[in-house]
Design a protein around this motif. Structure first.
Motif, PDB file in Angstrom:
ATOM      1  N   LEU A  17       0.838  -1.200   0.000  1.00  0.00           N
ATOM      2  CA  LEU A  17       0.000   0.000   0.000  1.00  0.00           C
ATOM      3  C   LEU A  17       0.873   1.250   0.000  1.00  0.00           C
ATOM      4  O   LEU A  17       0.637   2.192  -0.762  1.00  0.00           O
ATOM      5  N   PHE A  21       1.052   4.089  -2.837  1.00  0.00           N
ATOM      6  CA  PHE A  21       0.846   5.502  -2.527  1.00  0.00           C
ATOM      7  C   PHE A  21       1.987   6.340  -3.099  1.00  0.00           C
ATOM      8  O   PHE A  21       1.756   7.355  -3.768  1.00  0.00           O
ATOM      9  N   ALA A  39      -6.290   7.929  -0.960  1.00  0.00           N
ATOM     10  CA  ALA A  39      -6.948   6.814  -0.267  1.00  0.00           C
ATOM     11  C   ALA A  39      -8.042   6.213  -1.136  1.00  0.00           C
ATOM     12  O   ALA A  39      -8.124   4.974  -1.275  1.00  0.00           O
ATOM     13  N   LEU A  49      -4.573   4.778   5.356  1.00  0.00           N
ATOM     14  CA  LEU A  49      -3.415   5.155   4.543  1.00  0.00           C
ATOM     15  C   LEU A  49      -2.402   5.918   5.379  1.00  0.00           C
ATOM     16  O   LEU A  49      -1.205   5.634   5.330  1.00  0.00           O
ATOM     17  N   ALA A  61       0.535  10.488   5.656  1.00  0.00           N
ATOM     18  CA  ALA A  61       0.306  10.714   4.228  1.00  0.00           C
ATOM     19  C   ALA A  61       0.280  12.209   3.920  1.00  0.00           C
ATOM     20  O   ALA A  61       0.864  12.654   2.931  1.00  0.00           O
TER      21      ALA A  61
END
Length: 102
Positions: A17, A21, A39, A49, A61
């Motif tokens: 993930l 990202f 997200a 996230l 993030a």
């Protein structure tokens, strides 16, 4: 309690993930500045996230997005002849006051 294999799968999922990202963050231009955009694109919640980012690299993030946008601004100021207003428009800031907060 999770088995060793289940724990490893959770770690790998988080890393995948996080990588997704970062790939998205570096490939989208201009960069959306909301965690929710990333997200939703990655089919997770903003909170999840951010927690994966924090666990993986120590920053949320939103902190990583802010750093990426700041780098784009610095690069444009250093390597282009564009005015601040042109950069603001190119990076999709709604006004100069929002741009100044970066």
């Amino acid at each position: 309690l999770l088995s060793r294999r289940q724990r490893q799968m959770c770690i790998e999922t988080g890393h995948n993930l996080f990588k997704g990202f970062l790939d998205l963050l570096t490939s989208v231009y201009p960069k959306p500045r909301s965690v929710s955009f990333y997200a939703e694109t990655l089919n997770v919640t903003s909170k999840y996230l951010s927690s994966v980012c924090k666990a993986t690299c120590g920053e949320t993030a939103s902190m990583l997005i802010h750093k990426a946008v700041t780098k784009d601004i610095a690069d444009l100021l250093s390597y282009s002849n564009k005015s601040i207003k042109e950069i603001m428009v190119e990076l999709d800031f709604p006004s100069l006051s929002f741009f100044g907060k970066m």
